[in-house]
Design an enzyme around this catalytic site. Sequence first.
Site, PDB file in Angstrom:
ATOM      1  N   THR A 114       0.837  -1.194   0.000  1.00  4.87           N
ATOM      2  CA  THR A 114       0.000   0.000   0.000  1.00  4.87           C
ATOM      3  C   THR A 114       0.873   1.245   0.000  1.00  4.87           C
ATOM      4  O   THR A 114       2.008   1.213   0.506  1.00  4.87           O
ATOM      5  CB  THR A 114      -0.911   0.030   1.247  1.00  4.87           C
ATOM      6  OG1 THR A 114      -1.539   1.316   1.365  1.00  4.87           O
ATOM      7  CG2 THR A 114      -0.121  -0.228   2.518  1.00  4.87           C
ATOM      8  N   ASP A 115       0.344   2.328  -0.543  1.00  2.00           N
ATOM      9  CA  ASP A 115       1.098   3.579  -0.499  1.00  2.00           C
ATOM     10  C   ASP A 115       1.184   4.144   0.920  1.00  2.00           C
ATOM     11  O   ASP A 115       1.983   5.044   1.194  1.00  2.00           O
ATOM     12  CB  ASP A 115       0.510   4.622  -1.455  1.00  2.00           C
ATOM     13  CG  ASP A 115      -0.898   5.072  -1.082  1.00  2.00           C
ATOM     14  OD1 ASP A 115      -1.515   4.462  -0.185  1.00  2.00           O
ATOM     15  OD2 ASP A 115      -1.397   6.035  -1.711  1.00  2.00           O
ATOM     16  N   GLU A 116       0.386   3.588   1.836  1.00  2.00           N
ATOM     17  CA  GLU A 116       0.425   4.068   3.231  1.00  2.00           C
ATOM     18  C   GLU A 116       1.773   3.778   3.894  1.00  2.00           C
ATOM     19  O   GLU A 116       2.093   4.362   4.929  1.00  2.00           O
ATOM     20  CB  GLU A 116      -0.699   3.406   4.038  1.00  2.00           C
ATOM     21  CG  GLU A 116      -2.080   3.826   3.597  1.00  2.00           C
ATOM     22  CD  GLU A 116      -2.850   4.536   4.704  1.00  2.00           C
ATOM     23  OE1 GLU A 116      -2.235   4.959   5.693  1.00  2.00           O
ATOM     24  OE2 GLU A 116      -4.067   4.658   4.547  1.00  2.00           O
ATOM     25  N   TYR A 139      -1.859  -0.102  11.050  1.00  2.00           N
ATOM     26  CA  TYR A 139      -2.134  -0.802   9.785  1.00  2.00           C
ATOM     27  C   TYR A 139      -0.967  -0.645   8.827  1.00  2.00           C
ATOM     28  O   TYR A 139      -0.437  -1.633   8.290  1.00  2.00           O
ATOM     29  CB  TYR A 139      -3.408  -0.255   9.141  1.00  2.00           C
ATOM     30  CG  TYR A 139      -3.463  -0.512   7.649  1.00  2.00           C
ATOM     31  CD1 TYR A 139      -3.553  -1.807   7.155  1.00  2.00           C
ATOM     32  CD2 TYR A 139      -3.409   0.544   6.735  1.00  2.00           C
ATOM     33  CE1 TYR A 139      -3.574  -2.050   5.781  1.00  2.00           C
ATOM     34  CE2 TYR A 139      -3.434   0.308   5.365  1.00  2.00           C
ATOM     35  CZ  TYR A 139      -3.520  -0.982   4.898  1.00  2.00           C
ATOM     36  OH  TYR A 139      -3.531  -1.215   3.546  1.00  2.00           O
ATOM     37  N   THR A 142       2.169  -2.592   9.837  1.00  2.00           N
ATOM     38  CA  THR A 142       2.142  -4.037   9.575  1.00  2.00           C
ATOM     39  C   THR A 142       2.335  -4.325   8.087  1.00  2.00           C
ATOM     40  O   THR A 142       3.002  -5.300   7.721  1.00  2.00           O
ATOM     41  CB  THR A 142       0.830  -4.681  10.064  1.00  2.00           C
ATOM     42  OG1 THR A 142      -0.298  -4.052   9.430  1.00  2.00           O
ATOM     43  CG2 THR A 142       0.696  -4.561  11.573  1.00  2.00           C
TER      44      THR A 142
END
Length: 249
Positions: A114-116, A139, A142
Amino acid sequence: MGSNFIRHLHQSYGDYQVFNLDLLTYAGNPENLADIAGSERYRFVRGDIGDKALVENLFVRHNFEVVINFAAESHVDRSLLDAFQFIKTNIQGAYILLETVRRYKIPRYIYISTDEVYGDVPPGKKSREDHPLEPTNPYAATKASADLMVQSYIKTHRVPALVLRSSNNFGPYQYPEKLNSLVITNFLEGKKVPIHGRGEHIRSWIHVQDFCSALDLVMHKAPDFRIYNIAGEEKSNMEVARLWAKTLG
């Protein structure tokens, strides 16, 4: 994302056999793939990627050519309240799947990150694939952990893996806790829409079908050991809400 890509494969490649391993937690819904459930080329297996015996049994029996890990607890707000399940699925489960891929010499493994993992990006700036990982919530932390684990297996074991870091997806079959689906369902039901702060937080948005096309390209054409950002269109949360308000009247 997972159900849309399974449908994409099923419709695009008439000789592919697709196995869908899904635990069906609160956001899982077998109705998302009801239209292909009776196909001989699609098989659903209810189970956990953290179940080592189950995963190994599937690998032994079916001789997979490609394994794609979509499995994740993915809602940021839930991770702030209780991170345990995120650690269990997104790190431990991802490790078990990755290690099984290594031991059974799967020809291609794709991890959906994810880009997160990049954290907060200053306005006007972009994150390249070699940008440092600076997650800002459990989130994202992880997901970054599993992302780095895949990179370590590439370096130490030469696992033929790829990592995709996608921006926020929207589109059909999305569980209505994500912004677009929540806004749409609340408007349709005549409810108010919750917006964090003043709604000025900017995200990159990509339709799930565009994501599926990008993943298809990477799956079939990309060299091993690469990382790819899958980017979309930047809009603030309030812009998204206003677009849906205008569209739905």
